[in-house]
Scaffold this motif. Sequence first.
Motif, mmCIF file in Angstrom:
data_model
loop_
_atom_site.group_PDB
_atom_site.id
_atom_site.type_symbol
_atom_site.label_atom_id
_atom_site.label_comp_id
_atom_site.label_asym_id
_atom_site.label_seq_id
_atom_site.Cartn_x
_atom_site.Cartn_y
_atom_site.Cartn_z
ATOM 1 N N GLU A 86 35.351 48.905 30.900
ATOM 2 C CA GLU A 86 34.616 48.326 32.018
ATOM 3 C C GLU A 86 33.507 47.396 31.528
ATOM 4 O OE1 GLU A 86 32.629 50.130 36.014
ATOM 5 O OE2 GLU A 86 31.815 50.893 34.132
ATOM 6 N N ASP A 98 32.997 44.009 36.394
ATOM 7 C CA ASP A 98 33.798 44.901 37.232
ATOM 8 C C ASP A 98 32.927 45.597 38.278
ATOM 9 O OD1 ASP A 98 36.227 44.452 35.715
ATOM 10 O OD2 ASP A 98 35.271 45.622 34.134
ATOM 11 N N ARG A 99 31.695 45.869 37.900
ATOM 12 C CA ARG A 99 30.671 46.355 38.832
ATOM 13 C C ARG A 99 29.377 45.629 38.513
ATOM 14 N NH1 ARG A 99 28.705 51.555 38.270
ATOM 15 N NH2 ARG A 99 29.651 51.786 36.203
ATOM 16 N N GLU A 153 24.111 48.191 44.269
ATOM 17 C CA GLU A 153 25.303 48.157 43.417
ATOM 18 C C GLU A 153 26.446 47.529 44.205
ATOM 19 O OE1 GLU A 153 28.428 51.221 41.211
ATOM 20 O OE2 GLU A 153 26.311 51.805 41.424
ATOM 21 N N SER A 191 30.698 46.251 43.970
ATOM 22 C CA SER A 191 31.975 46.185 43.259
ATOM 23 C C SER A 191 32.340 44.721 43.062
ATOM 24 C CB SER A 191 33.062 46.880 44.070
ATOM 25 O OG SER A 191 33.291 46.170 45.286
#
Length: 498
Positions: A282, A465-466, A478, A480
């Motif tokens: 990630e 990815d995040r 946060e 995505s």
Amino acid sequence: MNDEYILDMKKITKTFPGVKALSDVSFACRYGEIHALLGENGAGKSTLIKVLSAAFQPDSGEIYFKGKLFAHQNPISAQQAGIGVIYQEFNLVPYLSIAENIFLGNEPVTKAGLVDRKKMDSAAEEILKGLGLNLNVRTSAHKLSVAEQQMIEIAKTLSLNAELIVMDEPTATLSDHEIEFLFSTILRLKQQGKTIIYISHRLEEIFRVCDRVSVLKDGKYIGSKDVSDIDKEILIHMMVGRTLSDYFPVNKAKRGDKVLEVKNLTRKGVFKNISFDVYEGEILGLSGLVGAGRTEVVRAVFGADPFDSGEILMYGKPLKIRKPINAIRNSIGFATEDRKQQGLVLGLSVKKNITLTVLEHIRKYFLLQMKKEKALVNYFIKTLKIAAKDQDVLVRTLSGGNQQKVVLAKWLAHDSKVLILDEPTRGIDVGAKTEIYNLMRELTKKGKAIVMISSELLEVIGISDRIIVMNQGRFTGELSAENATEEAVMKFAIGGVE
């Protein structure tokens, strides 16, 4: 010569031994415009500017400045003609005053032949006033901020009555607030009738302040466009021959186990209750405005700065990290935002820089195993496609993109499970950025976990990815990859909540 243009460079060619740096390049600027000059490292921008400033003489071609054939033989005569160049590396004398730096080599003198300090100070104050600055002109240059030093460089060119000013990567070391002040200064210069040639790798800046843009590639002129007629997609395609959809590689890695977990990390007055985790395969983006505390958090995780409370865990096991060596021994690597000052030893070779983190593994007793060291370095030069003629070349001679690859190789040689990358593409051209992005994706395929800080919204959205966003030392949101937009990130960055 068209009266519309202050500068018209026609079919400029410049060859160095074994390299044709410029091939029939034509480049023209209108009076009073801000004109961006773009291209990857090695595209020929610096050579073209050095030809313009008479630091280099072209092999062929003609230059017309203010309608007359430009035939100056050295930078001093080019300056006297009205051409000023502000390079990325400043040329101030630290312990001379602001006024002395502005008029260095061009000091006003009295009838007795002595420096007329009163006249010099007065003239310096007048120039600074025109730039919107209120500084004591007797202040030593070493006491100034980076942004103020840059303003003094601009003032130096104005003291020579420059009508055409070249700015090479002027925002590379500035904060957001300082960049805004620089932009207001550039626009003020434009209103005064000055022409600016603006060189930058930050594409968003081109759309902020520039009127037109010209692109060079491999020493050749690609074309010029009005900024109002193009977007980033077109500009990237002109520079590297790729579309924006090809710019950021698709994530093909499978997310694995949780590698690093940070719980309630706090440093009084800097950041508070910071919690996040990152998984194998990630890329976790850490975004926020300058001053949000992003770098301070990751420096604490790496042990470079202290923290007051909180926990750091690796695969669920609590770590005691108080110094960088503790992080390194637990497979955490940290590529700092200032690769030249903190990430590399510029006076050492590529080989010595790459093996800095693994000396204990390639030595036998007190002696280095030279064959083992050479094989390890050759592997990373080949794997990361580091453009160096051999592994003994000094790392300071490499381009920014290749220096960044050496920094990454240093941590990969140590087999770091977690890589913290702070502004990994700062000061790197568009083509080299794509290589770094591809490398990051290749690393995630091998199960590496990456924490990346970036001030470029396009970058943090395109490669993460995040995304976790910070504001004033706190996490504010946060997102995505699917939900990340520039608007959503900025909402959190300024402290908003959904």
